[in-house]
Design a protein around this motif. Structure first.
Motif, PDB file in Angstrom:
ATOM      1  N   THR A 703       0.839  -1.212   0.000  1.00 27.00           N
ATOM      2  CA  THR A 703       0.000   0.000   0.000  1.00 27.00           C
ATOM      3  C   THR A 703       0.863   1.247   0.000  1.00 27.00           C
ATOM      4  O   THR A 703       0.585   2.216  -0.713  1.00 27.00           O
ATOM      5  CB  THR A 703      -0.931   0.004   1.229  1.00 27.00           C
ATOM      6  OG1 THR A 703      -1.715  -1.185   1.221  1.00 27.00           O
ATOM      7  CG2 THR A 703      -1.851   1.236   1.195  1.00 27.00           C
ATOM      8  N   TRP A 704       1.941   1.243   0.797  1.00 23.67           N
ATOM      9  CA  TRP A 704       2.872   2.380   0.791  1.00 23.67           C
ATOM     10  C   TRP A 704       3.411   2.625  -0.619  1.00 23.67           C
ATOM     11  O   TRP A 704       3.435   3.751  -1.103  1.00 23.67           O
ATOM     12  CB  TRP A 704       4.055   2.098   1.736  1.00 23.67           C
ATOM     13  CG  TRP A 704       3.728   2.120   3.191  1.00 23.67           C
ATOM     14  CD1 TRP A 704       2.558   2.520   3.778  1.00 23.67           C
ATOM     15  CD2 TRP A 704       4.598   1.695   4.252  1.00 23.67           C
ATOM     16  NE1 TRP A 704       2.635   2.383   5.133  1.00 23.67           N
ATOM     17  CE2 TRP A 704       3.878   1.883   5.466  1.00 23.67           C
ATOM     18  CE3 TRP A 704       5.889   1.174   4.305  1.00 23.67           C
ATOM     19  CZ2 TRP A 704       4.432   1.562   6.709  1.00 23.67           C
ATOM     20  CZ3 TRP A 704       6.445   0.866   5.536  1.00 23.67           C
ATOM     21  CH2 TRP A 704       5.716   1.064   6.721  1.00 23.67           C
ATOM     22  N   VAL A 706       2.186   1.632  -3.516  1.00 24.10           N
ATOM     23  CA  VAL A 706       1.130   2.043  -4.453  1.00 24.10           C
ATOM     24  C   VAL A 706       0.796   3.519  -4.270  1.00 24.10           C
ATOM     25  O   VAL A 706       0.699   4.282  -5.242  1.00 24.10           O
ATOM     26  CB  VAL A 706      -0.128   1.174  -4.278  1.00 24.10           C
ATOM     27  CG1 VAL A 706      -1.303   1.749  -5.079  1.00 24.10           C
ATOM     28  CG2 VAL A 706       0.154  -0.255  -4.726  1.00 24.10           C
ATOM     29  N   ILE A 707       0.636   3.943  -3.009  1.00 21.46           N
ATOM     30  CA  ILE A 707       0.309   5.356  -2.763  1.00 21.46           C
ATOM     31  C   ILE A 707       1.437   6.261  -3.251  1.00 21.46           C
ATOM     32  O   ILE A 707       1.203   7.269  -3.935  1.00 21.46           O
ATOM     33  CB  ILE A 707       0.038   5.585  -1.252  1.00 21.46           C
ATOM     34  CG1 ILE A 707      -1.269   4.881  -0.847  1.00 21.46           C
ATOM     35  CG2 ILE A 707      -0.061   7.085  -0.954  1.00 21.46           C
ATOM     36  CD1 ILE A 707      -1.551   4.939   0.640  1.00 21.46           C
ATOM     37  N   VAL A 710       1.497   6.254  -7.120  1.00 26.57           N
ATOM     38  CA  VAL A 710       0.402   7.037  -7.702  1.00 26.57           C
ATOM     39  C   VAL A 710       0.678   8.526  -7.566  1.00 26.57           C
ATOM     40  O   VAL A 710       0.540   9.297  -8.529  1.00 26.57           O
ATOM     41  CB  VAL A 710      -0.940   6.662  -7.039  1.00 26.57           C
ATOM     42  CG1 VAL A 710      -2.044   7.641  -7.464  1.00 26.57           C
ATOM     43  CG2 VAL A 710      -1.349   5.238  -7.414  1.00 26.57           C
ATOM     44  N   LEU A 711       1.101   8.954  -6.378  1.00 21.75           N
ATOM     45  CA  LEU A 711       1.374  10.381  -6.164  1.00 21.75           C
ATOM     46  C   LEU A 711       2.562  10.841  -7.011  1.00 21.75           C
ATOM     47  O   LEU A 711       2.520  11.918  -7.621  1.00 21.75           O
ATOM     48  CB  LEU A 711       1.643  10.641  -4.685  1.00 21.75           C
ATOM     49  CG  LEU A 711       0.443  10.434  -3.739  1.00 21.75           C
ATOM     50  CD1 LEU A 711       0.861  10.631  -2.288  1.00 21.75           C
ATOM     51  CD2 LEU A 711      -0.699  11.388  -4.091  1.00 21.75           C
ATOM     52  N   PHE A 749      -6.502   9.490  -8.113  1.00 20.10           N
ATOM     53  CA  PHE A 749      -6.077   8.857  -6.870  1.00 20.10           C
ATOM     54  C   PHE A 749      -7.176   7.955  -6.327  1.00 20.10           C
ATOM     55  O   PHE A 749      -6.907   6.809  -5.905  1.00 20.10           O
ATOM     56  CB  PHE A 749      -5.703   9.921  -5.840  1.00 20.10           C
ATOM     57  CG  PHE A 749      -5.147   9.365  -4.559  1.00 20.10           C
ATOM     58  CD1 PHE A 749      -3.822   8.973  -4.483  1.00 20.10           C
ATOM     59  CD2 PHE A 749      -5.955   9.204  -3.449  1.00 20.10           C
ATOM     60  CE1 PHE A 749      -3.300   8.443  -3.306  1.00 20.10           C
ATOM     61  CE2 PHE A 749      -5.444   8.675  -2.270  1.00 20.10           C
ATOM     62  CZ  PHE A 749      -4.119   8.292  -2.204  1.00 20.10           C
ATOM     63  N   MET A 753      -6.893   3.917  -5.847  1.00 22.71           N
ATOM     64  CA  MET A 753      -7.068   3.264  -4.554  1.00 22.71           C
ATOM     65  C   MET A 753      -8.240   2.284  -4.576  1.00 22.71           C
ATOM     66  O   MET A 753      -8.199   1.239  -3.909  1.00 22.71           O
ATOM     67  CB  MET A 753      -7.299   4.324  -3.464  1.00 22.71           C
ATOM     68  CG  MET A 753      -6.065   5.190  -3.175  1.00 22.71           C
ATOM     69  SD  MET A 753      -4.613   4.219  -2.653  1.00 22.71           S
ATOM     70  CE  MET A 753      -3.668   4.175  -4.172  1.00 22.71           C
ATOM     71  N   TYR A 756      -6.947  -0.746  -6.265  1.00 20.57           N
ATOM     72  CA  TYR A 756      -6.032  -1.443  -5.351  1.00 20.57           C
ATOM     73  C   TYR A 756      -6.797  -2.154  -4.242  1.00 20.57           C
ATOM     74  O   TYR A 756      -6.442  -3.277  -3.845  1.00 20.57           O
ATOM     75  CB  TYR A 756      -5.040  -0.455  -4.744  1.00 20.57           C
ATOM     76  CG  TYR A 756      -4.164  -1.088  -3.688  1.00 20.57           C
ATOM     77  CD1 TYR A 756      -3.219  -2.050  -4.033  1.00 20.57           C
ATOM     78  CD2 TYR A 756      -4.300  -0.753  -2.346  1.00 20.57           C
ATOM     79  CE1 TYR A 756      -2.429  -2.664  -3.067  1.00 20.57           C
ATOM     80  CE2 TYR A 756      -3.510  -1.354  -1.372  1.00 20.57           C
ATOM     81  CZ  TYR A 756      -2.585  -2.301  -1.738  1.00 20.57           C
ATOM     82  OH  TYR A 756      -1.818  -2.908  -0.787  1.00 20.57           O
TER      83      TYR A 756
END
Length: 780
Positions: A703-704, A706-707, A710-711, A749, A753, A756
């Motif tokens: 998750t870290w 992916v976030i 994406v950012l 975003f 998410m 995901y």
């Protein structure tokens, strides 16, 4: 003897069917679409190229102020051309019969010698009250054979849908940024039907064909320039358009040719990403099977045999996807792509043709890309000695030390370890997410960009109506002479009694092209009266040749205050220099603004000269004979309107495709990470950790990533889109201001998410299924 390693392939395929199936389906759909695109594109492009001879498409056309005499045409034909009459009328059209104009219909007599017409449906008109209209215009306005429309105040029955060979893209003016198939259409009438219209809006257009076709574009330009010199000396021309510069003819072919390269590059990037995914997963398999590989190597198996074994499934999946994709391309996707082209262009009918190049590009090239990437990335892993394989010592160095981590909480340090151990997978995930979000941003930004452009154009219109007049030649005669009195009698017809109307001057010049064979972009020069209420610009401090540029021109060419710009006559060699004194907020066109007094002096006009009106009300008292063009909101917003019609489905396709790619990469790589850590997950289950706690250890790390990906992709995607956009717009006439709606990033975003979260649910189920005895199986 048959290699026993081949027996393992079916078991490996079945054992990891989820991974292979999603990659196979994705590659099949991608290759199928690209194959169908290339087949339809090439077939239509060949039909387009053949249409020049089949339909006798003109080498160019010119427009005169009045009908030419037979003697004049014969004199011009001595220059090695054959000239054909191709008069037309631009008349208001009412498609829903509600009494209001819905745009403009350009009507021709049915052509018999040049620019022939392809009948797509129905029949050609046979009586004066019948008409055959462009097929795409009919589709965009929900018209069909048998319907009735009003053109120039006359009710006409539609008998057929046609494609005019010289209007494959519906440009009403060659200087327009974009064609308009919603508000502008072309049609053919019988000679009797054409003669029934008044000649008020008649354009005395003549098409020509060379007696000897030019050998290439350079020779065609030279021949066109030579003919222009003769034509300008012998006739009063109001328009001149050689075929190689005719957007209505050439735009379609250029666009289809450009699309092909873009789609091929897209395919190869996607295949490369899939190849990296395969390579990463295969390296993980090698790590799990290290002891087996060590045994095989010690038993006499060579690195080459093992390499061929491990790249077999990726290559077999690629070949199978290519074969089935090509079958789908020739059957399903070909029709989808053809419909997309027919939704944008007025193309004649085409026949599907076998395209060996398309098969090669979608079969052999993906195979080569997949093989090279997998061989390069897997081969290095297999260079390790058999003893190290048996010891499961697959690190890059024999004595690698663990990275010392800060004194974080246990869970956080555990997650960081997962990140470090799976850095190759996460790097692939990051690159894939960046690429997916580039596609997603492009797809999502276009509709808001067009809406913003349309809103910006409407809010910054100079006036609701711009009337461009055809002013009689200023005769250099005494006012008390007979000609002077005639001129004086003519002039009141250019006047209006509307007190809110404001006069202005206007000329059209062209940029001097940087490349030989290219035509310069058309620039509108406005001469504005002092204290104008329509153009509230500050001209103080401008030099005699000083101008204010529209902001679109400044953005496209990067011009700065103080720069000097040279423009030339559209149909001559005379040049004019302008000094940039500032900028004016006007997105509707590429334009220069200067005081009317300076304009008249620069272009050699008399003191009272004007050739246009600004007005926020329709001027009904102007003589139609002298109104050549009326610019309204519909004219200024045709770009956004047409792009939305032509590309709307394509934008949505980009969005869906990028989200599928995003989900696929996350699914495959998170699945890989869980499989790679199956023993560790089993061990922590034995130690008493619950499934939710295990998920927080492994999926939170992903998750870290992916976030962060994406950012970070927002920055990379935005910067790359800016460069792509500037390059893309440099190929077109005009400018659309780049605008990325801020809310798009929030939507991207949220979508990322959401995708995901759906994948994480699937992986949570995978973690639950890992048994406790998995750790005991691998005890050394």
């Amino acid at each position: 003897m048959r290699n026993p390693l081949w027996k393992r392939l079916p078991r490996e395929l079945v054992g990891d069917i989820g991974k292979y199936l999603v990659i196979f389906l994705f590659m099949t759909a991608t290759i199928g679409f690209v194959s169908g695109f290339l087949v339809a594109d090439e077939s239509m492009l060949e039909a387009y190229d053949e249409s020049f001879e089949k339909y006798r498409i003109e080498n160019g056309n010119f427009t005169l102020d009045s009908q030419a005499t037979e003697e004049k045409l014969e004199e011009l034909e001595q220059e090695g051309v054959t000239i054909y009459e191709n008069f037309y009328l631009d008349e208001p059209v009412d498609v829903d019969l509600d009494g209001t104009s819905d745009g403009t219909m350009r009507i021709f007599k049915k052509r018999e010698e040049v620019n022939l017409v392809c009948l797509m449906k129905g029949t050609f008109p046979e009586t004066a009250d019948e008409i055959a209209i462009d097929r795409m215009y009919a589709d965009n306005n929900s018209l069909a054979v048998g319907d009735t429309i009003t053109v120039g105040g006359k009710e006409l029955k539609i008998t057929g849908l046609v494609a005019l060979s010289d209007y494959s893209a519906l440009f009403s003016d060659p200087g327009d940024l974009m064609f308009d198939s919603v508000k502008f259409g072309v049609s053919v009438l019988t000679p009797e039907g054409f003669a029934a219209f008044s000649d008020t809006h008649m354009k005395y257009c003549y098409s020509w064909l060379y007696e000897k076709e030019p050998a290439d574009d350079t020779e065609e330009k030279e021949m066109a320039d030579d003919f222009l010199e003769v034509l300008a000396a012998k006739a009063d021309i109001s328009g001149y358009l050689p075929g190689y510069l005719n957007q209505a003819i050439r735009f379609t072919g250029d666009d289809m040719g450009g699309d092909k390269a873009m789609v091929e590059v897209l395919l190869y990037i996607l295949i490369a990403i899939m190849a990296f995914v395969f390579a990463v997963t295969t390296n993980n398999t090698i790590q799990k099977e290290a002891a087996v590989i060590g045994t095989l190597r010690a038993s006499g198996y060579t690195r080459r045999e093992l390499l061929l074994h491990y790249i077999s499934l990726p290559i077999l999946v690629t070949i199978l996807a290519a074969v089935i994709g090509n079958i789908l391309g020739y059957t399903v996707f070909k029709g989808i792509v053809a419909d997309m082209y027919y939704g944008s262009y007025s193309l004649p009918t085409y026949e599907t043709r076998w395209n060996a190049e398309a098969f090669y590009l979608t079969t052999l090239v993906p195979f080569v890309i997949m093989a090279i990437i997998n061989v390069v990335l897997i081969r290095g892993k297999l260079k390790i000695s058999p003893l190290r394989f048996l010891r499961k010592d697959l690190g890059s160095t024999r004595r690698s030390k663990a990275v010392r981590l800060p004194n974080f909480k246990f869970f956080n340090r555990f997650r960081i370890r997962i990140l470090i151990q799976n850095r190759a997978s996460y790097l692939t995930l990051f690159i894939g997410i960046v690429f997916a979000n580039i596609l997603l941003l492009f797809g999502m930004m276009m509709s808001p960009l067009l809406s913003h452009y349309q809103e910006e154009t409407i809010n910054n219109m100079l006036a609701k109506y711009q009337y461009i007049l055809s002013v009689p030649d200023e005769l250099d005669v005494e006012e008390n002479s007979l000609l002077g009195m005639v001129q004086k009698l003519l002039m009141p017809s250019l006047e209006t009694e509307n007190e809110n109307a404001e006069k202005f001057c206007m000329e059209s010049l062209k940029m001097i092209p940087e490349k030989e064979g290219k035509d310069g972009e058309s620039i509108t020069i406005y001469g504005i009266e002092p204290d104008s209420k329509y153009v509230e610009a500050d001209f103080s401090g401008l030099s005699e040749k000083g101008v204010l540029l529209s902001d679109g021109f400044q953005q496209k060419y990067g011009i700065k205050t103080g720069d000097t710009i040279s423009l030339k006559e559209p149909y001559g060699s005379k040049t004019y220099e302008f000094q940039v004194g500032g900028f004016y907020d006007y997105p509707g066109a590429l334009a220069f603004f200067m005081p009317a007094e300076n304009f008249r002096r620069l272009f050699g006009k008399k003191e009272a000269y004007f050739n246009g009106y600004f007005s926020d009300e329709e001027l009904t008292d102007l003589d139609d004979d002298y109104v050549t063009t009326t610019i309204t909101q519909d004219d200024l917003t045709k770009v956004s309107r047409q792009l939305d019609v032509s590309m709307g489905e394509m934008f949505q396709l980009f969005n869906v495709f990028s989200l599928i790619l995003f989900a696929l990469l996350i699914y495959l790589l998170t699945k890989l990470i869980i499989e790679k850590n199956a023993s560790s997950i089993s061990m922590v289950k034995i130690l008493g950790y619950k499934n939710r706690e295990i998920v927080s250890l492994y999926l939170v790390s992903t998750t870290w990533v992916v976030i962060f990906s994406v950012l970070a992709s927002f920055f990379f995607a935005t910067e790359l889109i800016k460069d792509i956009y500037i390059f893309m717009m440099s190929e077109y006439s005009g400018w659309l201001t780049l605008y990325i709606e801020p809310s798009i990033y929030g939507k991207m975003f949220a979508l990322g998410m959401l995708v995901y979260a759906l994948v994480a649910v699937l992986q949570f189920r995978s973690i639950k299924k890992i048994p406790m005895d998995e750790a005991l199986k691998n005890v050394e």
